[in-house]
Design a protein around this motif. Structure first.
Motif, mmCIF file in Angstrom:
data_model
loop_
_atom_site.group_PDB
_atom_site.id
_atom_site.type_symbol
_atom_site.label_atom_id
_atom_site.label_comp_id
_atom_site.label_asym_id
_atom_site.label_seq_id
_atom_site.Cartn_x
_atom_site.Cartn_y
_atom_site.Cartn_z
ATOM 1 N N ILE A 55 0.841 -1.197 0.000
ATOM 2 C CA ILE A 55 0.000 0.000 0.000
ATOM 3 C C ILE A 55 0.878 1.248 0.000
ATOM 4 C CG2 ILE A 55 -1.648 1.346 1.355
ATOM 5 C CD1 ILE A 55 -2.808 -1.351 2.312
ATOM 6 N N GLN A 56 0.580 2.160 -0.907
ATOM 7 C CA GLN A 56 1.354 3.395 -1.027
ATOM 8 C C GLN A 56 0.607 4.615 -0.486
ATOM 9 O OE1 GLN A 56 1.170 2.295 -5.053
ATOM 10 N NE2 GLN A 56 3.388 2.261 -5.359
ATOM 11 N N ILE A 57 -0.727 4.562 -0.571
ATOM 12 C CA ILE A 57 -1.556 5.710 -0.192
ATOM 13 C C ILE A 57 -2.736 5.205 0.633
ATOM 14 C CG2 ILE A 57 -2.935 7.647 -1.051
ATOM 15 C CD1 ILE A 57 -1.382 7.245 -3.750
ATOM 16 N N ILE A 58 -3.032 5.891 1.729
ATOM 17 C CA ILE A 58 -4.227 5.610 2.526
ATOM 18 C C ILE A 58 -5.100 6.856 2.515
ATOM 19 C CG2 ILE A 58 -5.134 5.008 4.802
ATOM 20 C CD1 ILE A 58 -2.517 3.542 5.365
ATOM 21 N N LEU A 59 -6.348 6.691 2.105
ATOM 22 C CA LEU A 59 -7.314 7.782 2.074
ATOM 23 C C LEU A 59 -8.329 7.562 3.189
ATOM 24 C CD1 LEU A 59 -8.040 7.748 -1.781
ATOM 25 C CD2 LEU A 59 -6.330 9.139 -0.573
ATOM 26 N N ILE A 87 4.818 6.109 3.416
ATOM 27 C CA ILE A 87 3.422 5.953 3.030
ATOM 28 C C ILE A 87 2.738 7.311 3.142
ATOM 29 C CG2 ILE A 87 2.449 5.441 5.326
ATOM 30 C CD1 ILE A 87 0.875 3.147 3.922
ATOM 31 N N ILE A 88 1.770 7.559 2.284
ATOM 32 C CA ILE A 88 1.004 8.802 2.295
ATOM 33 C C ILE A 88 -0.327 8.534 2.978
ATOM 34 C CG2 ILE A 88 -0.151 10.547 0.879
ATOM 35 C CD1 ILE A 88 1.989 9.954 -1.287
ATOM 36 N N VAL A 89 -0.670 9.362 3.972
ATOM 37 C CA VAL A 89 -1.965 9.262 4.635
ATOM 38 C C VAL A 89 -2.707 10.582 4.413
ATOM 39 C CG1 VAL A 89 -3.199 8.983 6.819
ATOM 40 C CG2 VAL A 89 -1.134 7.632 6.362
ATOM 41 N N VAL A 90 -3.837 10.502 3.705
ATOM 42 C CA VAL A 90 -4.660 11.673 3.397
ATOM 43 C C VAL A 90 -5.941 11.591 4.216
ATOM 44 C CG1 VAL A 90 -5.844 12.960 1.578
ATOM 45 C CG2 VAL A 90 -3.757 11.677 1.038
ATOM 46 N N ILE A 95 -6.284 13.812 11.577
ATOM 47 C CA ILE A 95 -5.853 12.436 11.326
ATOM 48 C C ILE A 95 -4.432 12.204 11.855
ATOM 49 C CG2 ILE A 95 -5.114 12.985 8.956
ATOM 50 C CD1 ILE A 95 -6.457 9.619 10.295
ATOM 51 N N LYS A 96 -3.564 13.190 11.733
ATOM 52 C CA LYS A 96 -2.193 13.031 12.237
ATOM 53 C C LYS A 96 -2.194 12.937 13.755
ATOM 54 C CE LYS A 96 2.444 15.053 12.184
ATOM 55 N NZ LYS A 96 3.310 16.134 11.627
#
Length: 303
Positions: A55-59, A87-90, A95-96
């Protein structure tokens, strides 16, 4: 390259033996994207043979527990298994703090980099883009800030018409420019047009995710002409007042959004555990929009 959506969890509020809470795995142009991460998502991924280390991106749509309670555990497992890649978390603002506070309290995380991209309320626009994929966000209508997402393929290169190209007599060194859509000038000053020696790339596809939300027509512009639409349908029409009170949608309302946005197909989801069967959801939706699907957890859809 395939563009697929695996429904990891399609239930609302609480996990049950039949349906997990909201989570989906999207594979698009070799990009691996997780949408939402309810409790038990990593178990669902193991069960349905989804390779979560890729997984590269989490939305994340919003910060209600049935959409995020699995995130800390998933990232912790990634770390334990030796992940090094960022990893990118959007997700919405908070959320952070939500995730890092859990790591701080448990004293557990010191692993791979996390690129947080927090979205202010009412944010619309592109949140991720590379040469293959574009991800857009748009606001939904729920009790707290909630974001929808649309994943678009980008057009690929054109295909070479070898016979037409050979007739030009020009060097093969021009091929990359031609299939990229550029016209070229050969050594003798002749113009060779890309359109004359190449084929158009295959049509691009798109997928939109809308959960959780009340019936909200402003999203129509953001999901117009989408090939596959996921829209929550927590309730049937009999519970329409309850849907309004809780800022959720009925199956009919989801189908109306699909119809008005000219979606090609509709997946319903986020079903309340009060329903023992979902036939009424399907019947009500199909009274408005024909191509409706009631997913089972683990079901794979081709966009």
């Amino acid at each position: 390259m395939s563009f697929t959506v695996t429904i990891l969890g399609s239930g609302a509020a609480v996990p049950t033996l039949k349906r997990g809470t909201t989570s989906q795995f999207v594979s698009c142009q070799q990009r691996s994207i997780l949408i939402d991460c309810g409790e038990g998502t990593q178990i669902q991924m193991r069960k349905f043979k989804v390779k979560f280390q890729g997984i590269q991106i989490i939305l994340i749509s919003h910060l209600h527990g049935d959409h995020v309670f699995g995130l800390c555990g998933l990232i912790s497992t990634m770390q334990l298994l030796g992940r090094k890649e960022a990893i990118i978390v959007v997700g919405p603002v908070g959320i952070k703090e939500f995730l890092m506070n859990q790591f701080k309290i448990t004293g557990y995380y010191n692993g791979f980099p996390i690129d947080f991209r927090e979205l202010e309320p009412e944010t619309s626009g592109i949140v991720f883009e590379d040469k293959c994929v574009e991800i857009q966000t748009f606001p939904l209508s729920h009790r707290i800030q909630t974001q929808g997402y649309r994943i678009n393929e980008k057009p690929g290169k054109r295909g070479l018409d070898k016979e037409a190209f050979d007739e030009t007599g020009i060097s093969t060194s021009y091929i990359q420019k031609l299939i990229s859509g550029e016209d070229v000038v050969d050594n003798e000053g002749n113009i060779v047009k890309s359109a004359d020696v190449t084929y158009s790339p295959k049509p691009t596809k798109s997928y939109a995710f809308c959960s959780d939300t009340a019936y909200h027509t402003p999203i129509i512009e953001s999901i117009k002409n989408v090939d596959l639409l996921y829209h929550e349908a927590t309730f049937t029409d009999h519970e329409s007042e309850r849907a309004t009170e809780t800022f959720h949608s009925t199956a009919k309302q989801a189908a109306t959004i699909a119809l008005k946005s000219n979606a090609k197909r509709l997946i319903l989801g986020h079903f309340s555990a009060r329903y023992k069967t979902l036939e009424i959801h399907k019947e009500e939706a199909q009274s408005i929009f024909e191509r409706v699907f009631i997913p089972e957890d683990g079901e794979l859809f081709y966009v």
